[in-house]
Design a protein around this motif. Structure first.
Motif, PDB file in Angstrom:
ATOM      1  N   ASP A  91       0.826  -1.207   0.000  1.00  0.00           N
ATOM      2  CA  ASP A  91       0.000   0.000   0.000  1.00  0.00           C
ATOM      3  C   ASP A  91       0.864   1.262   0.000  1.00  0.00           C
ATOM      4  OD1 ASP A  91      -2.343  -1.420  -0.053  1.00  0.00           O
ATOM      5  OD2 ASP A  91      -2.712  -1.290   2.106  1.00  0.00           O
ATOM      6  N   ARG A 121       2.212   2.014  -3.391  1.00  0.00           N
ATOM      7  CA  ARG A 121       1.186   2.540  -4.291  1.00  0.00           C
ATOM      8  C   ARG A 121       0.796   3.981  -3.954  1.00  0.00           C
ATOM      9  NH1 ARG A 121      -0.701  -2.884  -4.351  1.00  0.00           N
ATOM     10  NH2 ARG A 121      -1.623  -2.613  -2.297  1.00  0.00           N
ATOM     11  N   ARG A 122       0.734   4.315  -2.662  1.00  0.00           N
ATOM     12  CA  ARG A 122       0.060   5.545  -2.237  1.00  0.00           C
ATOM     13  C   ARG A 122       0.972   6.654  -1.718  1.00  0.00           C
ATOM     14  NH1 ARG A 122      -4.304   1.965   1.233  1.00  0.00           N
ATOM     15  NH2 ARG A 122      -5.430   1.086  -0.568  1.00  0.00           N
ATOM     16  N   ALA A 123       2.225   6.360  -1.464  1.00  0.00           N
ATOM     17  CA  ALA A 123       3.105   7.377  -0.879  1.00  0.00           C
ATOM     18  C   ALA A 123       3.253   8.574  -1.803  1.00  0.00           C
ATOM     19  CB  ALA A 123       4.474   6.775  -0.581  1.00  0.00           C
ATOM     20  N   SER A 124       3.319   9.750  -1.197  1.00  0.00           N
ATOM     21  CA  SER A 124       3.588  10.970  -1.954  1.00  0.00           C
ATOM     22  C   SER A 124       5.082  11.039  -2.281  1.00  0.00           C
ATOM     23  CB  SER A 124       3.200  12.187  -1.128  1.00  0.00           C
ATOM     24  OG  SER A 124       4.080  12.331  -0.022  1.00  0.00           O
ATOM     25  N   ARG A 166       8.174   9.364  -0.058  1.00  0.00           N
ATOM     26  CA  ARG A 166       9.153   8.414  -0.596  1.00  0.00           C
ATOM     27  C   ARG A 166      10.579   8.866  -0.268  1.00  0.00           C
ATOM     28  NH1 ARG A 166       5.981   5.130  -3.864  1.00  0.00           N
ATOM     29  NH2 ARG A 166       4.112   6.177  -4.622  1.00  0.00           N
ATOM     30  N   ALA A 173       2.234   6.480   4.957  1.00  0.00           N
ATOM     31  CA  ALA A 173       2.185   6.487   3.495  1.00  0.00           C
ATOM     32  C   ALA A 173       1.221   5.440   2.959  1.00  0.00           C
ATOM     33  CB  ALA A 173       3.585   6.242   2.931  1.00  0.00           C
ATOM     34  N   ALA A 174       1.031   4.344   3.708  1.00  0.00           N
ATOM     35  CA  ALA A 174       0.153   3.264   3.248  1.00  0.00           C
ATOM     36  C   ALA A 174      -1.316   3.640   3.299  1.00  0.00           C
ATOM     37  CB  ALA A 174       0.391   2.019   4.083  1.00  0.00           C
ATOM     38  N   ARG A 175      -1.678   4.620   4.174  1.00  0.00           N
ATOM     39  CA  ARG A 175      -3.088   5.016   4.349  1.00  0.00           C
ATOM     40  C   ARG A 175      -3.953   3.792   4.684  1.00  0.00           C
ATOM     41  NH1 ARG A 175       0.204   8.580   2.998  1.00  0.00           N
ATOM     42  NH2 ARG A 175      -0.155  10.198   1.451  1.00  0.00           N
ATOM     43  N   SER A 176      -3.418   2.956   5.595  1.00  0.00           N
ATOM     44  CA  SER A 176      -4.098   1.716   5.973  1.00  0.00           C
ATOM     45  C   SER A 176      -4.179   1.641   7.498  1.00  0.00           C
ATOM     46  CB  SER A 176      -3.326   0.514   5.415  1.00  0.00           C
ATOM     47  OG  SER A 176      -3.994  -0.688   5.674  1.00  0.00           O
ATOM     48  N   ALA A 228       7.837   2.957  -6.102  1.00  0.00           N
ATOM     49  CA  ALA A 228       6.407   2.828  -6.405  1.00  0.00           C
ATOM     50  C   ALA A 228       6.082   1.497  -7.076  1.00  0.00           C
ATOM     51  CB  ALA A 228       5.933   3.994  -7.284  1.00  0.00           C
TER      52      ALA A 228
END
Length: 233
Positions: free
Chosen positions: A113, A116-119, A123, A159-162, A206
């Motif tokens: 995740d 895929r989702r990190a800004s 990163r 960063a994962a937003r999970s 990414a």
């Protein structure tokens, strides 16, 4: 013993006052200081302390310490003993390996995740923290290394937003860090740092598949090292 220097970046007001904008709450400060003391074995497994002793060590008031202890108890790091105090949890091999089994699955999910989702900024920060871990390892500074390890975990989780996976993995991460100290894995600093750098770089590219593979490699490294240590015990 005072735990006040344990989190050097803390900025807070006296108990009862509002925290400065952007600063951690008093409860968060109490939690960080107690968690670090437990993980680094400054508070030894099996020790029993009174609430008053913990308040004195942490340097904040009764309510934040109680709230921090509730969180630590939920994570299995302490046991609150009514009218007796607080017992620091013991360490055993079965718990460690069970924690690794669960952590491996969650870390893999979070890694994918995050990739895929990190800004872009996240990163860069993830790679910088991993490189700082390598520098701490080269200096032989285990405490700095472990603080950065915790910071890296938090950055990757953000960063994962999970949030559900993050909340589930946090106590497992603390348990494994504590096992690292317990089994005196100082010789593992540089090899583990190399795995963390490879993991961070995979997240930064990414590429979810690469990030998950790097997470698996890191967990395998942790497992192999702990198993080898347990066999020598």
């Amino acid at each position: 013993m005072s735990l006040r220097p344990a989190v050097a970046a803390d900025s807070y007001e006296e108990d009862g006052a509002a925290p400065q904008q952007g600063a951690p709450s008093l409860t968060e400060i109490a939690y960080r200081r107690l968690e670090e003391a437990i993980v680094t074995l400054s508070l030894r497994p099996g020790a029993v302390l009174t609430e008053a002793q913990m308040i004195d060590m942490v340097g904040v008031g009764r309510t934040p310490v109680r709230e921090a202890l509730i969180r630590l108890a939920q994570q299995g790091l302490v046991e609150v003993l009514p009218r007796k105090g607080v017992a620091i949890a013991g360490i055993n091999a079965i718990d460690i390996m069970a924690a690794l089994d669960a952590r491996e699955v969650l870390e893999r999910l979070i890694a994918g995740d995050a990739a895929r989702r990190a800004s872009p900024g996240e990163r860069i920060a993830i790679v910088e923290i991993a490189r700082a871990m390598r520098a701490a390892a080269q200096d032989g500074d285990a405490n700095a290394y472990m603080r950065l390890d915790k910071e890296l975990d938090a950055m990757v989780a953000a960063a994962a937003r999970s949030p559900y996976a993050t909340r589930a993995v946090e106590p497992l991460q603390a348990l494994i860090r504590r096992a690292w100290y317990h089994f005196e894995r100082q010789d593992d600093l540089l090899p583990a740092a190399s795995h963390h750098v490879a993991f961070a770089q995979a997240v930064a590219t990414a590429d979810p598949a690469a990030a998950m593979a790097a997470s698996d490699a890191l967990m395998l490294h942790l497992r192999s090292g702990l198993l080898a240590t347990l066999e020598r015990e």
